[in-house]
Scaffold this motif. Structure first.
Motif: not given
Length: 349
Positions: A113-139
């Motif tokens: 987002g333009e205001d960078e209001s949504l953040v995600a952290e990479v917590i795992d690799n699944t394949t060469s292009r695959g990742r698991t993300l944890r979105f950090l969101f309070d709502g």
């Protein structure tokens, strides 16, 4: 049969990057398996091939805006994130594909987002292009899903090189889409307009719905010459009892039972009873259909024109007959039919 049996020359200009102006005015090629004939019609002419009491089975999955663009912390590199699968009830954990993947490692944060209001952290690799993300969101979960929709865009297939346009949000979706969960559209159904559906209904054609959430695996290339060694990705399906009852009644009454799309065909062939009727089912399927194959439920099929050596083309060959399909595809290329997701349609009787 072998992978090389499904090779044919497909000019790049026949890959449709836009839909027909009106949904039901795409071209329709009609294959008659018994007569071994090919006709050239418009999709709205479909009604002429069905009678009162015939049945069409639809996939009511809904595509969600699965493609996001984020910025990597510190470097500001632009990263494409393609949402594949929600992993927990709160909706914060997702399996995704990232591009370029070489820049994304465990522990990296991405800002959306333009205001960078949504953040995600990479917590795992699944394949060469695959990742698991944890979105950090309070709502709440609903607020989070709304935020994803705001930031995401319609996940047009990669072969479409143009930017996503406002029209795509509506057109890369069937008019009867209900249950969100697909990252690609069940494209055969995109040719049905409200007007055509109403005409079919007035004529007495029945409809039954199931859900198969189309995943990106449907586009995965086959990389083995021996088709029996290819493994399909699993996709989630839901076939309710009332759908099974309607389908089985049509089978018993010897009506046309038409699978609208390869996704419907895959779903119904994944839940067949011993007496060749449809069972209710909720779960996953990784069924791969290729010739020779004996179909149990549908006796006709609507599908788009598929790309060379794709699993979708192989399923269509199993239903139409390999020789008739290859003849039809040769004619389609000669006649300038449009292929792939936004392309023209085929009715196989």
């Amino acid at each position: 049969m072998k992978l090389s049996d499904y090779k044919f020359d497909l000019p790049v200009e026949l890959l449709a990057d836009r839909p027909s102006e009106h949904r039901d005015e795409a071209r329709l090629m009609v294959l008659n398996r018994k007569e071994q004939t090919i006709e050239h019609r418009m999709f709205k002419d479909l009604i002429e091939y069905f009678d009162e009491g015939d049945l069409m089975i639809l996939n009511n999955t809904k595509v969600f805006p699965a493609r996001l663009y984020g910025l990597k912390e510190k470097t500001g590199a632009r990263i494409e994130v393609f949402l594949l699968r929600e992993l927990n009830a709160e909706g914060r954990l997702w399996d995704v594909l990232v591009d370029p993947a070489r820049k994304i490692r465990i522990g990296n944060k991405l800002f959306f987002g333009e205001d960078e209001s949504l953040v995600a952290e990479v917590i795992d690799n699944t394949t060469s292009r695959g990742r698991t993300l944890r979105f950090l969101f309070d709502g709440s979960y609903e607020e989070f899903r709304t935020k994803l929709k705001e930031l995401g865009e319609t996940p047009l297939p990669k072969y479409i090189k143009r930017d996503v346009e406002p029209e795509d949000e509506e057109r890369y979706q069937t008019i009867y889409a209900k249950h969100e969960g697909a990252v690609a559209a069940p494209t055969a159904g995109m040719h049905f307009s409200k007007h055509l559906m109403k005409r079919l209904e007035i004529k007495g054609i029945d409809f039954a719905e199931l859900t198969l959430h189309v995943g990106l695996g449907t586009f995965n290339p086959v990389e083995v010459e021996d088709l029996s060694k290819h493994k399909m990705d699993s996709e989630q399906i839901e076939i309710l009892k009332n759908t099974a009852d309607v389908v089985n009644s049509a089978i018993d009454n010897k009506r046309k039972v038409c699978a609208v799309g390869t996704t419907v065909m895959r779903a119904i062939e994944s839940s067949v009873s011993a007496d060749r009727h449809l069972n209710p089912y909720s779960g996953w399927t990784n069924k791969f259909i290729f010739p020779p194959y004996e179909f149990s439920i549908a006796n006709c099929m609507i599908t788009n024109f598929h790309t060379p050596q794709s699993t979708l083309m192989m399923m269509t060959a199993a239903f139409a007959g390999y020789d008739l399909l290859m003849k039809a595809y040769k004619e389609a290329v000669e006649e300038g039919y449009q292929f792939y997701s936004y392309g023209d349609a085929m009715l196989i009787l």
